[in-house]
Design an enzyme around this catalytic site. Structure first.
Site, PDB file in Angstrom:
ATOM      1  N   ARG A  53      -2.425   0.558  -1.650  1.00  0.00           N
ATOM      2  CA  ARG A  53      -2.352   1.683  -2.592  1.00  0.00           C
ATOM      3  C   ARG A  53      -2.853   2.661  -2.074  1.00  0.00           C
ATOM      4  NH1 ARG A  53      -7.101   2.029  -2.045  1.00  0.00           N
ATOM      5  NH2 ARG A  53      -6.910   3.938  -3.776  1.00  0.00           N
ATOM      6  N   GLY A  54      -2.861   4.168  -2.683  1.00  0.00           N
ATOM      7  CA  GLY A  54      -3.408   5.243  -2.074  1.00  0.00           C
ATOM      8  C   GLY A  54      -2.335   6.149  -1.404  1.00  0.00           C
ATOM      9  N   ALA A  55      -2.129   7.328  -1.812  1.00  0.00           N
ATOM     10  CA  ALA A  55      -0.798   8.122  -1.383  1.00  0.00           C
ATOM     11  C   ALA A  55      -0.548   7.943  -0.086  1.00  0.00           C
ATOM     12  CB  ALA A  55      -1.146   9.542  -1.957  1.00  0.00           C
ATOM     13  N   ARG A  90       6.944   3.297  -6.898  1.00  0.00           N
ATOM     14  CA  ARG A  90       6.188   4.327  -7.665  1.00  0.00           C
ATOM     15  C   ARG A  90       6.443   5.484  -7.715  1.00  0.00           C
ATOM     16  NH1 ARG A  90      -0.039   2.778  -6.244  1.00  0.00           N
ATOM     17  NH2 ARG A  90      -0.419   3.438  -8.634  1.00  0.00           N
ATOM     18  N   GLN A 202     -10.497   0.483  -9.187  1.00  0.00           N
ATOM     19  CA  GLN A 202     -10.261   0.669  -7.571  1.00  0.00           C
ATOM     20  C   GLN A 202     -11.819   1.134  -6.947  1.00  0.00           C
ATOM     21  OE1 GLN A 202      -7.887   1.773  -9.565  1.00  0.00           O
ATOM     22  NE2 GLN A 202      -5.886   2.431  -8.700  1.00  0.00           N
ATOM     23  N   ASP A 243      -3.060  12.211  -5.386  1.00  0.00           N
ATOM     24  CA  ASP A 243      -1.535  11.802  -5.000  1.00  0.00           C
ATOM     25  C   ASP A 243      -0.707  12.729  -5.140  1.00  0.00           C
ATOM     26  OD1 ASP A 243      -3.651   9.700  -6.905  1.00  0.00           O
ATOM     27  OD2 ASP A 243      -2.061   8.521  -5.703  1.00  0.00           O
ATOM     28  N   ASN A 253      -4.106  13.126  -9.957  1.00  0.00           N
ATOM     29  CA  ASN A 253      -4.960  11.870  -9.433  1.00  0.00           C
ATOM     30  C   ASN A 253      -5.341  10.968 -10.394  1.00  0.00           C
ATOM     31  OD1 ASN A 253      -6.530  10.953  -6.930  1.00  0.00           O
ATOM     32  ND2 ASN A 253      -8.337  11.319  -8.136  1.00  0.00           N
ATOM     33  N   LYS A 254      -5.896   9.700 -10.085  1.00  0.00           N
ATOM     34  CA  LYS A 254      -6.116   8.618 -10.994  1.00  0.00           C
ATOM     35  C   LYS A 254      -6.453   9.108 -12.199  1.00  0.00           C
ATOM     36  CE  LYS A 254      -5.206   5.427 -10.035  1.00  0.00           C
ATOM     37  NZ  LYS A 254      -3.855   4.884 -10.390  1.00  0.00           N
TER      38      LYS A 254
HETATM   39  C1  LIG Z   1      -6.103   9.403  -0.940  1.00  0.00           C
HETATM   40  S1  LIG Z   1      -4.973   8.974  -2.112  1.00  0.00           S
HETATM   41  C2  LIG Z   1      -6.031   7.998  -3.230  1.00  0.00           C
HETATM   42  C3  LIG Z   1      -5.282   7.978  -4.579  1.00  0.00           C
HETATM   43  O1  LIG Z   1      -4.622   7.277  -4.716  1.00  0.00           O
HETATM   44  C4  LIG Z   1      -5.128   6.146  -5.927  1.00  0.00           C
HETATM   45  O2  LIG Z   1      -4.072   5.943  -6.745  1.00  0.00           O
HETATM   46  P1  LIG Z   1      -3.435   4.217  -6.655  1.00  0.00           P
HETATM   47  O3  LIG Z   1      -4.785   3.443  -6.325  1.00  0.00           O
HETATM   48  O4  LIG Z   1      -2.988   3.928  -8.083  1.00  0.00           O
HETATM   49  O5  LIG Z   1      -2.483   4.391  -5.592  1.00  0.00           O
HETATM   50  C5  LIG Z   1      -6.353   7.259  -6.490  1.00  0.00           C
HETATM   51  O6  LIG Z   1      -5.144   8.391  -7.469  1.00  0.00           O
HETATM   52  C6  LIG Z   1      -6.668   8.010  -5.418  1.00  0.00           C
HETATM   53  O7  LIG Z   1      -7.486   9.091  -5.575  1.00  0.00           O
END
Ligand SMILES: CSC[C@H]1O[C@H](OP(=O)(O)O)[C@H](O)[C@@H]1O
Length: 364
Positions: A53-55, A90, A202, A243, A253-254
Site C-alpha cells: 500500500r502507499g501510492a 483501488r 498504518q 495519494d 490523503n489517509k
Molecule cells: C507516500 S503515499 C502514502 C499514503 O498512502 C497511504 O494510504 P494506504 O495505506 O491506504 O495506501 C496513506 O494515505 C499515505 O499517506
C-alpha cells in the site's frame, strides 16, 4: 532502507529476472514476510488487500503486474484487460493509473514478442525513479527541518505525521519520512509524533516499525491527540504523504489528514505535504468534489489485528455483532490549509501557480 542491517526495497525482482518479490505489510510489525508475485491476479490481490500500500508502491507494483502478464500473454487484449483488472483494485491513489498508463503507452506500439522485456525494464525504471524522487523530496524537506532546528536551541524538532508515508509506502526512502531520515543522518535532533491512524493502523504498525528500525526518536499517539499537542506547542511541523494532489494543490490523503490540517491551521503549525510528481493529478482541480474516496470494508473498523498473548498474529472484534460501520479511507485537505508541497524539484505553494512553476511541462 535497512532491516536488521540488510538493505531492502519494498519491491524487487528475484534473480530469475521475472519473479517479483515484495514485503507483505499486513504482518508488520510482528513478522517480516516476503512474498512472490507471479501473476496479475497475485498483484491485484496484493494491492486490493493491502499486502502492499502507499501510492508510489501501488504504482510500482501495478507496473510489475503488467510486466508479469506480458510474460504470460502479450496480446493487445491481455494488455487492456490487465490495465482494467489492476486499475479497479483501488480508486484513490493516482499513481496506480499513472503507472498503468505509462506501461500501456510504452507497450502498445511494440510487437507482442517485444513486450515482456520492455515491460520489466520499465517497471524497474519506475522503481529506480521513485527511489530518486523520494530521496530528493527528503533533501528538499530537510531544509524546512533545518530552518526550524535553528530556532530550537538544541531541542529536538517535533514532527507529526499521519498514516505511513514511509519507505514502506514507496520503493525506498518514503515521502514524509524521507526528510526525517535525512535529518537524522545529518545529526539534526528530531522527534516524531506518530499517529496510529485508525482503522488500518498504518502508523501503529508501519511507521513505528520504521522509526524503531531506523532509530528515530518517536512516540505513538492516538489520532485524536494531535490537536491537543499542537495547542500546547508540542508540534513544530506536520509532514504527511498524499495519494492524489490536484493541479490546484488540494491534497487527498489517509482519512484524518484533513482534521490534522485544521488543527495545524488553528495553531499556526506549518503543514507540509511530501508530494512525488506522479501523485499529481493534473486533470483535477477541486479535490473535494472530484477525487474518488475509497470506501473499505467495515471489518477494518470492527476488528483489530495484532499479536495475541500466545504470540500468534490474529484479530479481535471491538464492536458488537450487528453494528454498522462506515469506512471512508481518505479525505481531502483543501489547498488553503497546506503550507507547502515538498516535491522532488523543490518546495512550492499548494496552488496551480506553485505546481506550474516546478512542473511547467505538465501544467496546461
Ligand atoms: C507516500 S503515499 C502514502 C499514503 O498512502 C497511504 O494510504 P494506504 O495505506 O491506504 O495506501 C496513506 O494515505 C499515505 O499517506
Amino acid at each position: 532502507m535497512k532491516v536488521n542491517g540488510t538493505p531492502y526495497r519494498t519491491i524487487w525482482l528475484d534473480d530469475d529476472g521475472r519473479t517479483v518479490k515484495t514485503i507483505d505489510q499486513r504482518w508488520l510489525p510482528h513478522e517480516f514476510r516476503v512474498v512472490d508475485l507471479t501473476s496479475r491476479e497475485d498483484v491485484a490481490i496484493a494491492i486490493k488487500d493491502m499486502w502492499v500500500r502507499g501510492a508510489p508502491l501501488i504504482g510500482a507494483t501495478a507496473a510489475f503486474g503488467m510486466a508479469i502478464q506480458m510474460g504470460i500473454d502479450p496480446s493487445d487484449a491481455s494488455l487492456h484487460e490487465t490495465w482494467d483488472i489492476l486499475h479497479d483494485t483501488r480508486p484513490t491513489a493516482i499513481n496506480l493509473k499513472w503507472a498503468l498508463d505509462d506501461m500501456r503507452a510504452l507497450l502498445m506500439p511494440l510487437a507482442p514478442a517485444d513486450r515482456v522485456e520492455a515491460a520489466y525494464r520499465r517497471a524497474v525504471e519506475i522503481c529506480d525513479e521513485d527511489v530518486e524522487i523520494c530521496r530528493q523530496i527528503g533533501l528538499n524537506g530537510l531544509k524546512i527541518i533545518e530552518e526550524i532546528a535553528a530556532k530550537k536551541c538544541g531541542k529536538p524538532v517535533n514532527i507529526l505525521t499521519h498514516c505511513n508515508a514511509g519507505w514502506l509506502a514507496t520503493v525506498d526512502w518514503g515521502t514524509a519520512t524521507s526528510p526525517i531520515y535525512h535529518a537524522l543522518e545529518k545529526g539534526i535532533e528530531v522527534h516524531v509524533w506518530v499517529d496510529e491512524t485508525r482503522p488500518r493502523n498504518q502508523g501503529a504498525h508501519l511507521t513505528t516499525w520504521e522509526m524503531v528500525s531506523h532509530g528515530v526518536p518517536h512516540k505513538l499517539i492516538v489520532d485524536n491527540a494531535g490537536g491537543h499537542l499542537m495547542q500546547h506547542g508540542e508540534v513544530d511541523l506536520v509532514i504527511v504523504g498524499t495519494d492524489r494532489t490536484t493541479a490546484h494543490g488540494d491534497v487527498c490523503n489517509k482519512i484524518g489528514t484533513y482534521l490534522k490540517a485544521l488543527a495545524a491551521h488553528d495553531n499556526n503549525v506549518p503543514f507540509y505535504v511530501a508530494l512525488p510528481s506522479p501523485t499529481i493529478d493534473w486533470t483535477v482541480k477541486d479535490g473535494v468534489k472530484e477525487i474518488p474516496i475509497e470506501e473499505r470494508d467495515g471489518e477494518e473498523i470492527s476488528h483489530l489485528w495484532g499479536k495475541q498473548e500466545d504470540g500468534s498474529i490474529g484479530q479481535v472484534q471491538v464492536s458488537p455483532d450487528g453494528a454498522e460501520h462506515g469506512n471512508p479511507a481518505f479525505d481531502v485537505t483543501p489547498s488553503r490549509l497546506v503550507t507547502g508541497l515538498i516535491t522532488e524539484r523543490g518546495v512550492c505553494d499548494a496552488s496551480r501557480e506553485g505546481l506550474a512553476g516546478l512542473f511547467p511541462e505538465f501544467a496546461k
